[in-house]
Design a protein around this motif. Sequence first.
Motif, PDB file in Angstrom:
ATOM      1  N   GLN A  77       1.741  -2.891   5.874  1.00 41.34           N
ATOM      2  CA  GLN A  77       1.009  -3.107   5.022  1.00 41.34           C
ATOM      3  C   GLN A  77       1.695  -3.340   3.512  1.00 41.34           C
TER       4      GLN A  77
ATOM      5  N   GLY B  86       1.631   3.607   4.478  1.00 37.98           N
ATOM      6  CA  GLY B  86       1.767   2.413   5.439  1.00 37.98           C
ATOM      7  C   GLY B  86       3.034   2.582   6.315  1.00 37.98           C
TER       8      GLY B  86
ATOM      9  N   GLU C  32       0.758  -1.253  -0.033  1.00 43.09           N
ATOM     10  CA  GLU C  32      -0.116  -0.082  -0.141  1.00 43.09           C
ATOM     11  C   GLU C  32       0.860   1.193  -0.135  1.00 43.09           C
TER      12      GLU C  32
ATOM     13  N   ILE D 272      -7.098  -4.966  -0.623  1.00 41.58           N
ATOM     14  CA  ILE D 272      -6.475  -3.554  -0.384  1.00 41.58           C
ATOM     15  C   ILE D 272      -7.630  -2.559  -0.838  1.00 41.58           C
TER      16      ILE D 272
END
Length: 300
Positions: A156, A151, A148, A173
């Motif tokens: 993540q 993060g 991501e 996600i």
Amino acid sequence: MRGWLITNAFLHTHKFTEIHLWLTEAAKKLGVELIIKTNAEVLVLLDSNSTNVESKNSHERPDFILFWDKDVRLAKYLEIKGFSVFNSSQAIAACDDKSLTHLYLQSAGIKMPRTIVAPMTFSNIGYTNLDFLDCVVRELGYPIVIKECFGSFGQQVYLAGNRQELIDCVTDIGAKPMLFQEFIQNSKGRDLRLQVVGNQVVATMYRYSENGDFRANVSNGGKMKPYEPDQKQIELALRCCKIMGLDFAGVDLLFGKNQEPIVCEVNSNAHFKNIFECTGINVADSILAYIIKRICIGKR
């Protein structure tokens, strides 16, 4: 000398408050008053008739602002008002978004894992098809690292070993910004964290996992030990910070096939408790000494 330490008003964990305390204590040792102000106390006031923040109490105006948050709009506002902000709003924003980090570094020819940024979609639409994943697999192969874009602490970051795992990960996600990276097999479960302040690497630790996790983050169960970086690793970390416009940062490096350093991430407000416990070096002392030196030079 007086400074402000900008923190987030809505993030209350021991992990963060401890860092704030270390920074204020480091300032005190240098004879500087570092006052904690939250982003809910120092609000962005967009008014063409306004002058400066705290203009009614100019004696309270700080000599500098240590911005320990990711509220980049507030950081930019404070810069517009004439404050000396460390790190800058642009540097924080570029580090906070991993895709921007890689774009900045790519433009300067920094060696990184091959990376594909997911196409942007909208939160109320999501991905109506996943055809772009064919290109991702074709370019990167399996396993694929999925991150991501926003993060911290490796929480993540995911690894997909086949198409179904990749689809499941992307679906979970959702519409949040993400990117895909080649997996650096030689660096599985191990990396370096170099703490940079100014033009120096002030502390380095080797992080490694013994539980099978492909990530080496201590927050995910990894272990750590002091490390003496070589000249290539030092130069790469310093160059990354210069490119990103950072006064201080934590630079994470991977190990390539021939142990050549590969940039994984650059963190503008890297936590330094673990590296203190590992090396005995308090990065807060270096950060405050650097800022004070910069401010004093600017007043000459």
